[in-house]
Structure formats: C-alpha cells, structure tokens
Design an enzyme around this catalytic site. Structure first.
Site, short mmCIF file in Angstrom:
data_model
loop_
_atom_site.label_atom_id
_atom_site.label_comp_id
_atom_site.label_asym_id
_atom_site.label_seq_id
_atom_site.Cartn_x
_atom_site.Cartn_y
_atom_site.Cartn_z
N GLY A 90 5.19 22.61 9.87
CA GLY A 90 6.53 22.05 9.92
C GLY A 90 7.45 22.55 8.82
O GLY A 90 7.03 23.24 7.90
N ASP A 91 8.71 22.18 8.97
CA ASP A 91 9.73 22.57 8.01
C ASP A 91 9.71 21.65 6.79
O ASP A 91 9.05 20.62 6.78
CB ASP A 91 11.11 22.52 8.67
CG ASP A 91 11.21 23.48 9.85
OD1 ASP A 91 10.57 24.56 9.78
OD2 ASP A 91 11.91 23.15 10.83
N ARG A 92 10.48 22.03 5.80
CA ARG A 92 10.57 21.23 4.57
C ARG A 92 11.55 20.07 4.76
O ARG A 92 12.49 19.89 3.97
CB ARG A 92 11.01 22.11 3.41
CG ARG A 92 9.99 23.15 2.96
CD ARG A 92 10.57 24.05 1.89
NE ARG A 92 9.62 25.00 1.36
CZ ARG A 92 8.91 24.84 0.25
NH1 ARG A 92 9.04 23.72 -0.44
NH2 ARG A 92 8.08 25.78 -0.18
N HIS A 112 0.83 -1.21 0.00
CA HIS A 112 0.00 0.00 0.00
C HIS A 112 0.87 1.26 0.00
O HIS A 112 1.85 1.34 0.73
CB HIS A 112 -0.91 0.01 1.23
CG HIS A 112 -2.08 0.93 1.11
ND1 HIS A 112 -1.96 2.30 1.19
CD2 HIS A 112 -3.40 0.67 0.90
CE1 HIS A 112 -3.15 2.85 1.05
NE2 HIS A 112 -4.04 1.89 0.86
N HIS A 160 10.45 13.81 9.04
CA HIS A 160 10.93 13.15 10.26
C HIS A 160 11.74 11.94 9.80
O HIS A 160 11.29 11.18 8.94
CB HIS A 160 9.74 12.72 11.11
CG HIS A 160 10.12 12.19 12.45
ND1 HIS A 160 10.69 10.94 12.61
CD2 HIS A 160 10.00 12.72 13.70
CE1 HIS A 160 10.90 10.72 13.90
NE2 HIS A 160 10.50 11.79 14.59
N PRO A 161 12.94 11.73 10.32
CA PRO A 161 13.83 10.69 9.78
C PRO A 161 13.25 9.28 9.79
O PRO A 161 13.57 8.48 8.90
CB PRO A 161 15.08 10.80 10.66
CG PRO A 161 14.64 11.54 11.88
CD PRO A 161 13.56 12.46 11.43
N THR A 162 12.41 8.96 10.76
CA THR A 162 11.85 7.60 10.82
C THR A 162 10.33 7.59 10.72
O THR A 162 9.75 6.59 10.29
CB THR A 162 12.25 6.89 12.13
OG1 THR A 162 11.85 7.70 13.25
CG2 THR A 162 13.76 6.67 12.18
N ALA A 163 9.66 8.67 11.10
CA ALA A 163 8.19 8.71 11.09
C ALA A 163 7.64 9.34 9.82
O ALA A 163 6.43 9.29 9.58
CB ALA A 163 7.66 9.45 12.31
#
Length: 299
Positions: free
Chosen positions: A163-165, A82, A168-171
C-alpha cells in the site's frame, strides 16, 4: 492430511454488540473454517477471535473479517485502553498441523496483498513475516497508534509493505504475519493508579530488561476502576505464566498493592496452563505427554 492453520484476528471493537455479532456471523459463514472462540473487552474496546481451518479457507475467512471490520468500525471514533492502529489491528496466522511456519508466512503475504488491493488498507508484515528486523515486534510497528500513523507512514523507514504511505481514513492500518502460539495473559491489581501498572510492566517486559519472551503494558480498566498489567507471552515454554505472575506480585508489594485476579484472553495451549499447575502443586517428575489423559485420547 489436511493442513490446519489458526488465525487470531484482533478487532478494535469491544462495546458495540451489533458489530461483534456481525463479525461472529461472518466467521461462521465461511466453509471449511471453525470459530473456536471469541472474547470482547469493553475497557480495551477490543475483540479477539480464534479460528481454525485449512490453508485455503482460513485465507478467505481472514479477508472477509477484515472487510467486515473495515466497513463497520470507524477508527476516528474509537477509544479504548489497548494500543491499536486499525479496525483490524492485527491478523496473525499460526501453524497447527501438517503445515510449516514458512507456509504460514506465504499465507500471510497473500492475505495482506489482497486486503490492500481490494480494501485499500496499508499493511505491515510482522513477526516471522517481517521484511526487516524492527518490524518483527508488533509494539514497534504499532507505536504511534491510529492517530500517529499518518505521520509515521511518511517516515523513511516506515513505508507499508503493501500500500501507499496513506492510512485508510476509517480502517487505519493492519499488521499481518505468521507467528508461533502465544498466550494473552493479564493480571489485575487492587489499585486505580495506572502508573504502578506501567512501572511493573516496564520491569517484566523484555524490552525493559525483564523477561525476553514477555511483552507487557499497563492499562486502566475504567469500568472496574483498577489497573492491569496486560501481557503477550510469546514463548510460554521459555517464559512461563507463573514466573511473570509471581514477579508481578513481588513488584506490586513495594507499592502496597496486591494482585486480585488474572485472565487468559482467547485460547491457550494446554501445556501453558499445565506448567502453572505443575509449579504450584510442586509435582515431581511430571511427564506432560504421558500423564495427561486427553493427550492419549486425542492421539
């Protein structure tokens, strides 16, 4: 009267039972919220939860679930059939009783702002909460998926609403918004040729010239070795389940393929299924409001 809101967060985890159990426990721990249903699919590697609660409690439940997902789902290791862009891929709010769509829009914005502020996850507002027309459609927002989001967020038209451009590294990234009820409806084909599912999905979805209120993609169920047409019916009253089901059967025949089953993911409005029964039984002069026993019992 208490305002009742439904929340249907979709999580990018359908294989790790410990994480799924943790999401269930989190949902059940929030006062004023009831977990009505949840379902997980290993091939999609995705879980869909359905919660209801008052307009305040549902916000807390949504945030805590997104928080748990961000701490326990690593999108850099995620693989599934998906499309997805975040640990919590999408978090919609649906008005159920004594609350308007606009109030749910405000709820979605409050939750989105908190998710970004406390968890650092970029948020796109979508559907009725969208800040521009092209963001109403989740498929357009999610295009590129998790792997393509770092570049997408740098594009001129795709700065997050919160948020910024930078993902999130993992989320990853999450879509939050208000919408009306939809039906997640999948149809299975007796073939392992994913191209056939792709072609059928393109024919029936609104963006391909098909049914305006149908969103469809072709996916492969690796564990069953079959292809599937996966759909979101965003307005079942204007585009019924039986219509898309019959069209898929019709289109599949050109490839010598049969439909071997279907599934409804999560909860669906009773009327969506009653419409299907009315069609196949050819019931004459049926009145949904007067002739359904449960409608009278529930007032």
């Amino acid at each position: 009267m208490a305002k009742i809101v439904e929340c249907i967060p979709n999580f990018s985890e359908g294989q790790n039972q410990a994480v799924i159990d943790g999401l269930v426990a989190t949902a059940k721990s929030i006062p004023g919220v009831t977990l009505l249903d949840y379902s997980s699919d290993a091939s999609h590697n995705r879980s869909v939860f359905t919660l209801v609660g008052d307009d305040q409690s549902i916000q807390e439940a949504a945030f805590q679930l997104v928080k748990y997902a961000s701490e326990n789902i690593d999108m850099t290791k995620h693989h599934g059939e998906h499309p997805r862009m975040g640990a919590t891929d999408v978090c919609p709010f649906v008005p159920i009783k004594d609350i308007t769509t606009q109030e749910c829009v405000e709820i979605s914005k409050q939750v989105a702002e908190r998710i970004n502020r406390e968890l650092g996850i970029p948020i796109f507002l979508y559907e009725d909460s969208a800040t521009r027309p092209e963001r109403q459609n989740l498929a357009k927002v999610r295009k590129g998926q998790f792997e393509g989001m770092p570049e997408k967020l740098l594009e001129e038209d795709w700065a997050p609403d919160y948020g910024d451009r930078k993902i999130h590294p993992t989320a990853g990234v999450t879509a939050v918004g208000a919408r009306m009820p939809l039906v997640a409806f999948n149809v299975n084909l007796d073939t392992d040729n994913i191209d056939i599912a792709h072609k059928i999905a393109k024919i029936i979805r609104g963006s391909g010239g098909g049914y305006k209120y149908c969103k469809a993609i072709g996916v492969m169920l690796e564990d069953r070795h079959i292809a599937q047409v996966s759909m979101n019916m965003v307005n079942f009253e204007k585009c019924s389940l039986y219509r898309t089901f019959e069209t898929i059967k019709f289109e599949a025949r050109r490839y010598g393929v049969n439909v071997i089953g279907s599934e409804v993911i999560g909860l669906a409005p009773a009327k969506a299924l009653i419409d299907v029964a009315e069609y196949y039984l050819q019931v004459e002069d049926f009145d949904y409001h007067k002739q359904i026993l449960e409608n009278h019992l529930l007032g």
